[in-house]
Design a protein around this motif. Structure first.
Motif, PDB file in Angstrom:
ATOM      1  N   GLN A  28       5.875  10.162   7.967  1.00  0.00           N
ATOM      2  CA  GLN A  28       4.599  10.285   8.676  1.00  0.00           C
ATOM      3  C   GLN A  28       3.422  10.274   7.704  1.00  0.00           C
ATOM      4  O   GLN A  28       2.329   9.863   8.079  1.00  0.00           O
ATOM      5  N   GLY A  29       3.628  10.706   6.478  1.00  0.00           N
ATOM      6  CA  GLY A  29       2.556  10.758   5.502  1.00  0.00           C
ATOM      7  C   GLY A  29       2.572   9.614   4.508  1.00  0.00           C
ATOM      8  O   GLY A  29       1.847   9.637   3.517  1.00  0.00           O
ATOM      9  N   LYS A  30       3.374   8.598   4.785  1.00  0.00           N
ATOM     10  CA  LYS A  30       3.529   7.470   3.877  1.00  0.00           C
ATOM     11  C   LYS A  30       2.200   6.755   3.613  1.00  0.00           C
ATOM     12  O   LYS A  30       1.910   6.373   2.484  1.00  0.00           O
ATOM     13  N   LYS A  31       1.389   6.623   4.633  1.00  0.00           N
ATOM     14  CA  LYS A  31       0.109   5.937   4.476  1.00  0.00           C
ATOM     15  C   LYS A  31      -0.804   6.695   3.510  1.00  0.00           C
ATOM     16  O   LYS A  31      -1.549   6.090   2.744  1.00  0.00           O
ATOM     17  N   GLY A  32      -0.734   8.004   3.527  1.00  0.00           N
ATOM     18  CA  GLY A  32      -1.529   8.807   2.602  1.00  0.00           C
ATOM     19  C   GLY A  32      -1.133   8.565   1.157  1.00  0.00           C
ATOM     20  O   GLY A  32      -1.986   8.484   0.273  1.00  0.00           O
ATOM     21  N   PHE A  33       0.182   8.455   0.901  1.00  0.00           N
ATOM     22  CA  PHE A  33       0.640   8.162  -0.450  1.00  0.00           C
ATOM     23  C   PHE A  33       0.160   6.780  -0.905  1.00  0.00           C
ATOM     24  O   PHE A  33      -0.222   6.598  -2.063  1.00  0.00           O
ATOM     25  N   ILE A  34       0.161   5.828   0.009  1.00  0.00           N
ATOM     26  CA  ILE A  34      -0.318   4.479  -0.328  1.00  0.00           C
ATOM     27  C   ILE A  34      -1.797   4.515  -0.673  1.00  0.00           C
ATOM     28  O   ILE A  34      -2.235   3.891  -1.643  1.00  0.00           O
ATOM     29  N   TYR A  35      -2.589   5.254   0.103  1.00  0.00           N
ATOM     30  CA  TYR A  35      -4.014   5.387  -0.192  1.00  0.00           C
ATOM     31  C   TYR A  35      -4.254   6.089  -1.522  1.00  0.00           C
ATOM     32  O   TYR A  35      -5.155   5.715  -2.276  1.00  0.00           O
ATOM     33  N   ILE A  36      -3.469   7.112  -1.817  1.00  0.00           N
ATOM     34  CA  ILE A  36      -3.612   7.834  -3.081  1.00  0.00           C
ATOM     35  C   ILE A  36      -3.328   6.899  -4.253  1.00  0.00           C
ATOM     36  O   ILE A  36      -4.105   6.821  -5.213  1.00  0.00           O
ATOM     37  N   ILE A  37      -2.226   6.176  -4.180  1.00  0.00           N
ATOM     38  CA  ILE A  37      -1.853   5.285  -5.280  1.00  0.00           C
ATOM     39  C   ILE A  37      -2.846   4.132  -5.414  1.00  0.00           C
ATOM     40  O   ILE A  37      -3.286   3.801  -6.518  1.00  0.00           O
ATOM     41  N   GLY A  38      -3.236   3.541  -4.298  1.00  0.00           N
ATOM     42  CA  GLY A  38      -4.191   2.433  -4.342  1.00  0.00           C
ATOM     43  C   GLY A  38      -5.563   2.860  -4.826  1.00  0.00           C
ATOM     44  O   GLY A  38      -6.183   2.185  -5.661  1.00  0.00           O
ATOM     45  N   GLY A  39      -6.039   3.983  -4.338  1.00  0.00           N
ATOM     46  CA  GLY A  39      -7.369   4.463  -4.729  1.00  0.00           C
ATOM     47  C   GLY A  39      -7.440   4.871  -6.181  1.00  0.00           C
ATOM     48  O   GLY A  39      -8.396   4.532  -6.893  1.00  0.00           O
ATOM     49  N   THR A  40      -6.432   5.572  -6.642  1.00  0.00           N
ATOM     50  CA  THR A  40      -6.458   5.994  -8.045  1.00  0.00           C
ATOM     51  C   THR A  40      -6.211   4.816  -8.989  1.00  0.00           C
ATOM     52  O   THR A  40      -6.764   4.793 -10.088  1.00  0.00           O
ATOM     53  N   THR A  41      -5.437   3.835  -8.550  1.00  0.00           N
ATOM     54  CA  THR A  41      -5.253   2.637  -9.371  1.00  0.00           C
ATOM     55  C   THR A  41      -6.563   1.888  -9.524  1.00  0.00           C
ATOM     56  O   THR A  41      -6.918   1.450 -10.631  1.00  0.00           O
ATOM     57  N   ALA A  42      -7.313   1.759  -8.433  1.00  0.00           N
ATOM     58  CA  ALA A  42      -8.610   1.095  -8.503  1.00  0.00           C
ATOM     59  C   ALA A  42      -9.572   1.884  -9.392  1.00  0.00           C
ATOM     60  O   ALA A  42     -10.322   1.299 -10.189  1.00  0.00           O
ATOM     61  N   MET A  43      -9.558   3.195  -9.282  1.00  0.00           N
ATOM     62  CA  MET A  43     -10.437   4.029 -10.088  1.00  0.00           C
ATOM     63  C   MET A  43     -10.074   3.934 -11.573  1.00  0.00           C
ATOM     64  O   MET A  43     -10.960   3.806 -12.428  1.00  0.00           O
ATOM     65  N   ILE A  44      -8.783   3.966 -11.895  1.00  0.00           N
ATOM     66  CA  ILE A  44      -8.345   3.844 -13.282  1.00  0.00           C
ATOM     67  C   ILE A  44      -8.738   2.485 -13.846  1.00  0.00           C
ATOM     68  O   ILE A  44      -9.210   2.381 -14.984  1.00  0.00           O
ATOM     69  N   ALA A  45      -8.562   1.432 -13.051  1.00  0.00           N
ATOM     70  CA  ALA A  45      -8.941   0.091 -13.505  1.00  0.00           C
ATOM     71  C   ALA A  45     -10.442   0.011 -13.761  1.00  0.00           C
ATOM     72  O   ALA A  45     -10.882  -0.557 -14.777  1.00  0.00           O
ATOM     73  N   PHE A  46     -11.250   0.594 -12.890  1.00  0.00           N
ATOM     74  CA  PHE A  46     -12.699   0.575 -13.058  1.00  0.00           C
ATOM     75  C   PHE A  46     -13.111   1.322 -14.316  1.00  0.00           C
ATOM     76  O   PHE A  46     -13.889   0.814 -15.131  1.00  0.00           O
ATOM     77  N   PHE A  47     -12.601   2.534 -14.503  1.00  0.00           N
ATOM     78  CA  PHE A  47     -12.974   3.311 -15.672  1.00  0.00           C
ATOM     79  C   PHE A  47     -12.470   2.666 -16.960  1.00  0.00           C
ATOM     80  O   PHE A  47     -13.146   2.720 -17.992  1.00  0.00           O
ATOM     81  N   SER A  48     -11.295   2.074 -16.925  1.00  0.00           N
ATOM     82  CA  SER A  48     -10.783   1.379 -18.107  1.00  0.00           C
ATOM     83  C   SER A  48     -11.675   0.193 -18.461  1.00  0.00           C
ATOM     84  O   SER A  48     -11.968  -0.043 -19.636  1.00  0.00           O
ATOM     85  N   LEU A  49     -12.109  -0.527 -17.460  1.00  0.00           N
ATOM     86  CA  LEU A  49     -13.028  -1.648 -17.688  1.00  0.00           C
ATOM     87  C   LEU A  49     -14.351  -1.159 -18.260  1.00  0.00           C
ATOM     88  O   LEU A  49     -14.887  -1.764 -19.193  1.00  0.00           O
TER      89      LEU A  49
END
Length: 55
Positions: A28-49
Protein backbone atom coordinates in the motif's frame (compact mmCIF):
# COMPACT_ATOMS: atom_id res chain seq x y z
CA UNK A 1 28.60 14.41 -0.37
CA UNK A 2 28.07 11.08 1.37
CA UNK A 3 25.34 12.58 3.55
CA UNK A 4 23.16 13.08 0.47
CA UNK A 5 22.98 9.31 0.09
CA UNK A 6 21.79 8.89 3.66
CA UNK A 7 18.71 11.03 2.99
CA UNK A 8 16.76 8.40 0.97
CA UNK A 9 17.61 5.79 3.58
CA UNK A 10 16.38 7.99 6.42
CA UNK A 11 13.19 8.97 4.59
CA UNK A 12 12.47 5.35 3.67
CA UNK A 13 12.87 4.27 7.29
CA UNK A 14 10.52 7.04 8.42
CA UNK A 15 8.00 6.09 5.72
CA UNK A 16 8.21 2.43 6.74
CA UNK A 17 7.63 3.39 10.39
CA UNK A 18 4.60 5.48 9.34
CA UNK A 19 3.18 2.52 7.42
CA UNK A 20 3.69 0.18 10.37
CA UNK A 21 2.14 2.66 12.80
CA UNK A 22 -1.01 2.90 10.68
CA UNK A 23 -1.18 -0.88 10.02
CA UNK A 24 -0.66 -0.49 6.28
CA UNK A 25 1.26 -2.96 4.15
CA UNK A 26 4.39 -2.16 2.21
CA UNK A 27 2.39 -2.80 -0.96
CA UNK A 28 0.00 0.00 0.00
CA UNK A 29 2.93 2.35 0.60
CA UNK A 30 4.90 1.38 -2.49
CA UNK A 31 4.12 4.65 -4.25
CA UNK A 32 5.61 6.59 -1.34
CA UNK A 33 8.88 4.68 -1.63
CA UNK A 34 8.97 5.45 -5.36
CA UNK A 35 8.44 9.16 -4.66
CA UNK A 36 11.15 9.14 -1.99
CA UNK A 37 13.69 7.47 -4.26
CA UNK A 38 12.78 9.58 -7.30
CA UNK A 39 12.72 12.87 -5.42
CA UNK A 40 15.97 12.34 -3.59
CA UNK A 41 17.67 11.11 -6.77
CA UNK A 42 16.63 14.30 -8.55
CA UNK A 43 17.81 16.40 -5.61
CA UNK A 44 21.18 14.60 -5.44
CA UNK A 45 21.65 15.04 -9.19
CA UNK A 46 20.83 18.76 -8.94
CA UNK A 47 23.18 19.40 -6.03
CA UNK A 48 25.95 17.36 -7.65
CA UNK A 49 25.58 19.41 -10.82
CA UNK A 50 25.69 22.65 -8.84
CA UNK A 51 28.85 21.55 -7.00
CA UNK A 52 30.44 20.59 -10.31
CA UNK A 53 29.51 23.89 -11.98
CA UNK A 54 30.58 26.17 -9.14
CA UNK A 55 33.98 24.67 -8.38
Amino acid sequence: MFKFFLLPLLLSILWFAFLQYNDWSIQQGKKGFIYIIGGTTAMIAFFSLMIFLTQ
